[in-house]
Design a protein around this motif. Structure first.
Motif, PDB file in Angstrom:
ATOM      1  N   MET A  13      -6.980   5.032 -17.800  1.00 35.08           N
ATOM      2  CA  MET A  13      -7.964   5.784 -17.020  1.00 35.08           C
ATOM      3  C   MET A  13      -8.787   4.839 -16.153  1.00 35.08           C
ATOM      4  SD  MET A  13      -9.153   8.653 -16.057  1.00 35.08           S
ATOM      5  CE  MET A  13      -8.655   9.910 -17.190  1.00 35.08           C
ATOM      6  N   ARG A  14      -9.181   3.698 -16.707  1.00 34.03           N
ATOM      7  CA  ARG A  14      -9.938   2.715 -15.914  1.00 34.03           C
ATOM      8  C   ARG A  14      -9.139   2.266 -14.689  1.00 34.03           C
ATOM      9  NH1 ARG A  14     -11.264  -0.255 -20.976  1.00 34.03           N
ATOM     10  NH2 ARG A  14     -13.211   0.635 -21.672  1.00 34.03           N
ATOM     11  N   VAL A  15      -7.860   1.986 -14.893  1.00 39.53           N
ATOM     12  CA  VAL A  15      -7.006   1.558 -13.792  1.00 39.53           C
ATOM     13  C   VAL A  15      -6.872   2.669 -12.762  1.00 39.53           C
ATOM     14  CG1 VAL A  15      -4.647   0.888 -13.176  1.00 39.53           C
ATOM     15  CG2 VAL A  15      -5.759  -0.157 -15.159  1.00 39.53           C
ATOM     16  N   MET A  16      -6.636   3.883 -13.228  1.00 42.49           N
ATOM     17  CA  MET A  16      -6.502   5.023 -12.307  1.00 42.49           C
ATOM     18  C   MET A  16      -7.766   5.207 -11.480  1.00 42.49           C
ATOM     19  SD  MET A  16      -4.677   7.806 -14.741  1.00 42.49           S
ATOM     20  CE  MET A  16      -3.178   8.496 -14.078  1.00 42.49           C
ATOM     21  N   GLU A  17      -8.905   5.109 -12.132  1.00 42.02           N
ATOM     22  CA  GLU A  17     -10.173   5.296 -11.426  1.00 42.02           C
ATOM     23  C   GLU A  17     -10.428   4.168 -10.428  1.00 42.02           C
ATOM     24  OE1 GLU A  17     -12.941   5.812 -14.646  1.00 42.02           O
ATOM     25  OE2 GLU A  17     -12.539   7.960 -14.765  1.00 42.02           O
ATOM     26  N   SER A  18     -10.076   2.952 -10.794  1.00 45.42           N
ATOM     27  CA  SER A  18     -10.289   1.836  -9.864  1.00 45.42           C
ATOM     28  C   SER A  18      -9.363   1.937  -8.654  1.00 45.42           C
ATOM     29  CB  SER A  18     -10.092   0.492 -10.566  1.00 45.42           C
ATOM     30  OG  SER A  18      -8.731   0.263 -10.848  1.00 45.42           O
ATOM     31  N   GLN A  19      -8.183   2.496  -8.849  1.00 48.93           N
ATOM     32  CA  GLN A  19      -7.239   2.650  -7.743  1.00 48.93           C
ATOM     33  C   GLN A  19      -7.586   3.816  -6.840  1.00 48.93           C
ATOM     34  OE1 GLN A  19      -3.475   2.866  -9.764  1.00 48.93           O
ATOM     35  NE2 GLN A  19      -3.292   0.654  -9.900  1.00 48.93           N
ATOM     36  N   SER A  20      -8.345   4.762  -7.353  1.00 49.13           N
ATOM     37  CA  SER A  20      -8.675   5.940  -6.549  1.00 49.13           C
ATOM     38  C   SER A  20      -9.960   5.765  -5.753  1.00 49.13           C
ATOM     39  CB  SER A  20      -8.781   7.187  -7.427  1.00 49.13           C
ATOM     40  OG  SER A  20      -9.890   7.086  -8.298  1.00 49.13           O
ATOM     41  N   LYS A  21     -10.707   4.680  -6.015  1.00 51.86           N
ATOM     42  CA  LYS A  21     -11.937   4.431  -5.272  1.00 51.86           C
ATOM     43  C   LYS A  21     -11.581   3.979  -3.860  1.00 51.86           C
ATOM     44  CE  LYS A  21     -14.714   3.220  -9.253  1.00 51.86           C
ATOM     45  NZ  LYS A  21     -15.364   2.161 -10.006  1.00 51.86           N
ATOM     46  N   PRO A  22     -12.326   4.457  -2.883  1.00 50.37           N
ATOM     47  CA  PRO A  22     -12.034   4.019  -1.511  1.00 50.37           C
ATOM     48  C   PRO A  22     -12.288   2.526  -1.369  1.00 50.37           C
ATOM     49  CG  PRO A  22     -13.991   5.423  -1.581  1.00 50.37           C
ATOM     50  CD  PRO A  22     -13.431   5.362  -2.969  1.00 50.37           C
ATOM     51  N   THR A  23     -11.423   1.884  -0.640  1.00 50.50           N
ATOM     52  CA  THR A  23     -11.596   0.451  -0.443  1.00 50.50           C
ATOM     53  C   THR A  23     -12.671   0.201   0.599  1.00 50.50           C
ATOM     54  OG1 THR A  23      -9.836   0.451   1.188  1.00 50.50           O
ATOM     55  CG2 THR A  23      -9.225  -0.117  -1.056  1.00 50.50           C
ATOM     56  N   GLU A  24     -13.415  -0.847   0.383  1.00 50.50           N
ATOM     57  CA  GLU A  24     -14.497  -1.197   1.293  1.00 50.50           C
ATOM     58  C   GLU A  24     -13.904  -1.829   2.550  1.00 50.50           C
ATOM     59  OE1 GLU A  24     -18.577  -3.809   1.064  1.00 50.50           O
ATOM     60  OE2 GLU A  24     -17.487  -3.322  -0.772  1.00 50.50           O
ATOM     61  N   ARG A  25     -14.316  -1.367   3.706  1.00 52.74           N
ATOM     62  CA  ARG A  25     -13.819  -1.905   4.967  1.00 52.74           C
ATOM     63  C   ARG A  25     -14.893  -2.770   5.607  1.00 52.74           C
ATOM     64  NH1 ARG A  25      -8.743  -1.046   6.499  1.00 52.74           N
ATOM     65  NH2 ARG A  25      -9.410  -1.181   8.646  1.00 52.74           N
ATOM     66  N   HIS A  26     -14.499  -3.927   6.031  1.00 54.64           N
ATOM     67  CA  HIS A  26     -15.404  -4.845   6.702  1.00 54.64           C
ATOM     68  C   HIS A  26     -14.964  -4.998   8.151  1.00 54.64           C
ATOM     69  CE1 HIS A  26     -17.166  -6.025   2.876  1.00 54.64           C
ATOM     70  NE2 HIS A  26     -15.943  -6.132   2.390  1.00 54.64           N
ATOM     71  N   SER A  27     -15.876  -5.390   9.012  1.00 59.22           N
ATOM     72  CA  SER A  27     -15.547  -5.559  10.419  1.00 59.22           C
ATOM     73  C   SER A  27     -14.536  -6.679  10.626  1.00 59.22           C
ATOM     74  CB  SER A  27     -16.804  -5.818  11.244  1.00 59.22           C
ATOM     75  OG  SER A  27     -17.449  -6.981  10.748  1.00 59.22           O
ATOM     76  N   TRP A  28     -14.485  -7.637   9.665  1.00 60.99           N
ATOM     77  CA  TRP A  28     -13.552  -8.736   9.823  1.00 60.99           C
ATOM     78  C   TRP A  28     -12.189  -8.430   9.221  1.00 60.99           C
ATOM     79  CZ3 TRP A  28     -17.846  -8.963   6.611  1.00 60.99           C
ATOM     80  CH2 TRP A  28     -17.582  -9.001   5.243  1.00 60.99           C
ATOM     81  N   ASP A  60      -2.648   5.044 -27.271  1.00 61.59           N
ATOM     82  CA  ASP A  60      -3.483   3.876 -27.550  1.00 61.59           C
ATOM     83  C   ASP A  60      -4.013   3.188 -26.296  1.00 61.59           C
ATOM     84  OD1 ASP A  60      -3.047   4.397 -30.214  1.00 61.59           O
ATOM     85  OD2 ASP A  60      -1.521   2.830 -30.463  1.00 61.59           O
ATOM     86  N   THR A  61      -3.372   3.394 -25.168  1.00 61.82           N
ATOM     87  CA  THR A  61      -3.802   2.731 -23.929  1.00 61.82           C
ATOM     88  C   THR A  61      -4.432   3.704 -22.936  1.00 61.82           C
ATOM     89  OG1 THR A  61      -1.598   2.962 -22.937  1.00 61.82           O
ATOM     90  CG2 THR A  61      -2.055   0.909 -24.162  1.00 61.82           C
ATOM     91  N   ALA A  62      -4.754   4.901 -23.370  1.00 63.19           N
ATOM     92  CA  ALA A  62      -5.275   5.934 -22.466  1.00 63.19           C
ATOM     93  C   ALA A  62      -6.568   5.500 -21.777  1.00 63.19           C
ATOM     94  CB  ALA A  62      -5.494   7.249 -23.212  1.00 63.19           C
ATOM     95  N   ARG A  63      -7.483   4.912 -22.504  1.00 60.69           N
ATOM     96  CA  ARG A  63      -8.771   4.528 -21.905  1.00 60.69           C
ATOM     97  C   ARG A  63      -8.553   3.469 -20.811  1.00 60.69           C
ATOM     98  NH1 ARG A  63     -13.868   5.509 -22.476  1.00 60.69           N
ATOM     99  NH2 ARG A  63     -13.529   6.741 -24.345  1.00 60.69           N
ATOM    100  N   GLU A  64      -7.748   2.465 -21.095  1.00 56.35           N
ATOM    101  CA  GLU A  64      -7.477   1.434 -20.089  1.00 56.35           C
ATOM    102  C   GLU A  64      -6.715   2.026 -18.899  1.00 56.35           C
ATOM    103  OE1 GLU A  64      -7.530  -1.969 -17.965  1.00 56.35           O
ATOM    104  OE2 GLU A  64      -8.719  -1.476 -19.724  1.00 56.35           O
TER     105      GLU A  64
END
Length: 90
Positions: free
Chosen positions: A74-89, A68-72
């Motif tokens: 998957m959303r969490v897994m995908e959000s955690q696997s995205k590279p984090t944005e790096r800023h100069s600060w 019942d929670t597979a879709r959610e």
């Protein structure tokens, strides 16, 4: 012990793909109905039989939760696997 959280991406992906499949929906409904029946049976059981039945209920409930929670999940897994944005600060 049956885990209530599934972190196996191919399994979660398969469950998401199956969520609109009419046959899989029937299986899900059947599993849910069996869980309700088992829970009702607990009212008339005692001792070892009650313990085994409660364990079965917990395992079935955990499986249904993963389904019942597979879709959610998957959303969490995908959000955690995205590279984090790096800023100069940073």
């Amino acid at each position: 012990m049956l885990r209530t959280v599934c972190d196996d991406k191919p399994v979660i992906s398969a469950l998401v793909a199956l969520e609109h499949n009419p046959d899989f929906k029937k299986v899900r409904e059947w599993l849910g109905a069996n869980l309700q029946t088992m829970r009702a049976e607990n009212d008339s059981l005692a001792g070892t039989a009650l313990g085994w039945n409660q364990g079965g209920c917990q395992a079935l409930a955990a499986l249904l939760h993963v389904i019942d929670t597979a879709r959610e999940t998957m959303r969490v897994m995908e959000s955690q696997s995205k590279p984090t944005e790096r800023h100069s600060w940073s």
